[in-house]
Design an enzyme around this catalytic site. Sequence first.
Site, PDB file in Angstrom:
ATOM      1  N   GLY A  20      43.908  15.639 -28.575  1.00 27.58           N
ATOM      2  CA  GLY A  20      42.305  16.315 -27.999  1.00 27.58           C
ATOM      3  C   GLY A  20      42.077  17.648 -28.228  1.00 27.58           C
ATOM      4  CD  GLN A  21      36.896  19.939 -27.251  1.00 28.36           C
ATOM      5  OE1 GLN A  21      36.368  20.904 -27.831  1.00 28.36           O
ATOM      6  NE2 GLN A  21      36.259  19.317 -26.149  1.00 28.36           N
ATOM      7  CB  VAL A  22      42.747  21.186 -24.339  1.00 30.58           C
ATOM      8  CG1 VAL A  22      43.680  22.117 -23.614  1.00 30.58           C
ATOM      9  CG2 VAL A  22      41.315  21.619 -23.765  1.00 30.58           C
ATOM     10  CG  ASP A  50      46.579   2.840 -23.880  1.00 26.17           C
ATOM     11  OD1 ASP A  50      46.013   3.601 -22.777  1.00 26.17           O
ATOM     12  OD2 ASP A  50      46.144   1.711 -24.234  1.00 26.17           O
ATOM     13  CE1 TYR A  75      36.624   5.737 -20.797  1.00 26.30           C
ATOM     14  CE2 TYR A  75      35.200   7.392 -20.173  1.00 26.30           C
ATOM     15  CZ  TYR A  75      35.399   5.962 -20.827  1.00 26.30           C
ATOM     16  OH  TYR A  75      34.221   5.223 -21.067  1.00 26.30           O
ATOM     17  CB  THR A  76      36.484  13.856 -22.052  1.00 25.80           C
ATOM     18  OG1 THR A  76      36.695  13.388 -23.304  1.00 25.80           O
ATOM     19  CG2 THR A  76      37.695  14.336 -21.642  1.00 25.80           C
ATOM     20  CG  ASP A 116      32.239  22.053 -15.119  1.00 22.18           C
ATOM     21  OD1 ASP A 116      33.045  21.463 -15.980  1.00 22.18           O
ATOM     22  OD2 ASP A 116      31.128  22.852 -15.862  1.00 22.18           O
ATOM     23  CE1 TYR A 139      36.088  13.719 -17.647  1.00 19.04           C
ATOM     24  CE2 TYR A 139      34.346  15.521 -16.918  1.00 19.04           C
ATOM     25  CZ  TYR A 139      35.584  15.086 -17.529  1.00 19.04           C
ATOM     26  OH  TYR A 139      36.268  16.208 -17.838  1.00 19.04           O
ATOM     27  CD1 TRP A 164      30.136  23.488 -19.071  1.00 16.09           C
ATOM     28  CD2 TRP A 164      28.875  24.767 -20.245  1.00 16.09           C
ATOM     29  NE1 TRP A 164      28.984  23.490 -18.550  1.00 16.09           N
ATOM     30  CE2 TRP A 164      27.991  24.104 -19.035  1.00 16.09           C
ATOM     31  CE3 TRP A 164      28.069  25.748 -21.243  1.00 16.09           C
ATOM     32  CZ2 TRP A 164      26.649  24.541 -19.097  1.00 16.09           C
ATOM     33  CZ3 TRP A 164      26.742  25.994 -20.836  1.00 16.09           C
ATOM     34  CH2 TRP A 164      25.905  25.515 -19.852  1.00 16.09           C
TER      35      TRP A 164
END
Length: 302
Positions: A20-22, A50, A75-76, A116, A139, A164
């Site tokens: 993932g991004q992070v 998984d 799950y974003t 947030d 979410y 964000w």
Amino acid sequence: MTPKIQADRRPTLLLIGANGQVGWELRRTLASVGEVIAASLEGEYGPTIDLMDPQALARLIEDSRPDALINAAAYTAVDKAERDRATAQRVNAEAVGEMGALLAERGTPIIHYSTDFVFSGTLGRPYTEDDQPDPLNVYGETKLDGERALRDSGARALIFRTSWVYGARGQNFLLTMRRLFQEREELRVVDDQIGSPTWSRMLAEVTAQVLYRVLSGDLDLDRIGGLYHLTGSGQISWYGFAQAILEATGARTRLIPIPSSEYQAPARRPAFSVLDNTRFEETFGLRMPDWRLSLAQCLEEL
Ligand SMILES: NC(=O)c1ccc[n+]([C@@H]2O[C@H](COP(=O)([O-])OP(=O)(O)OC[C@H]3O[C@@H](n4cnc5c(N)ncnc54)[C@H](OP(=O)(O)O)[C@@H]3O)[C@@H](O)[C@H]2O)c1
């Protein structure tokens, strides 16, 4: 007290959500703290995991015997979650509770991220950790359930609520804007949602620093464990964020500010979801840079 890692042994760190991004940034920043087992859905950098499968999760933790677990998986897909609550609930809440329970048995610390979007955005000032969550969408509800499941598991945990998130990889606002600036002469962007952009790299760096101090015995999770707000400093609207990206990249697209009511999306989003980072800053002696500075550094890299 969190067991102190002996100086002659590098701790084993189980990273979940490594693609993932992070997670992708964490794989690199955590390498300065210990041996990273980088697990992800497709197994790009290590074992596959998984989170839909409770047994696989238990097996992964059993096999890797980590000194700490860092969970960057989630799950974003905020809009998709509106019609797929069961999957979002499983990944964002149930699996997180299971991680907590498995780690609580062993006294192993866990770092987890939340959002947030647990807030409705109607408070009118930055939210503190003591403010009552009131999510507007599925979410946000499932992420809030995840926070609670982890807390109730009794695990030694740090939960970082961020917002964000953008960076050099993955699906995020920065990369979407850069692409659209190539394709469009005109772009309408929401101007009545305010938040704090957070660079995935900065979040990963700060996480590694905190984890190092936890594992070296400098910070006692029994004392300072719990929930923290951790976002880029400052605040801006999506429109303002887009404008900053536009200026920095020298693109020529004309940006038009619009109200949220003109941007139809399945999930409702908070109007003002700025988080107050004071508790984090005072506890850890670290401060996230202003979002403009991080954006400039991230763009430099791109
Ligand atoms: N992105 C934001 O703006 C934002 C804002 C506030 C908080 N956060 C929180 O920050 C944390 C990191 O988010 P991020 O931005 O890095 O999200 P991301 O880029 O979407 O990464 C999440 C990762 O989780 C993986 N994942 C999804 N379902 C899974 C499953 N069933 N089993 C295993 N892995 C699964 C995804 O795999 P695939 O890509 O293969 O599906 C993805 O690699 C999350 O806790 C998120 O809730 C993010």
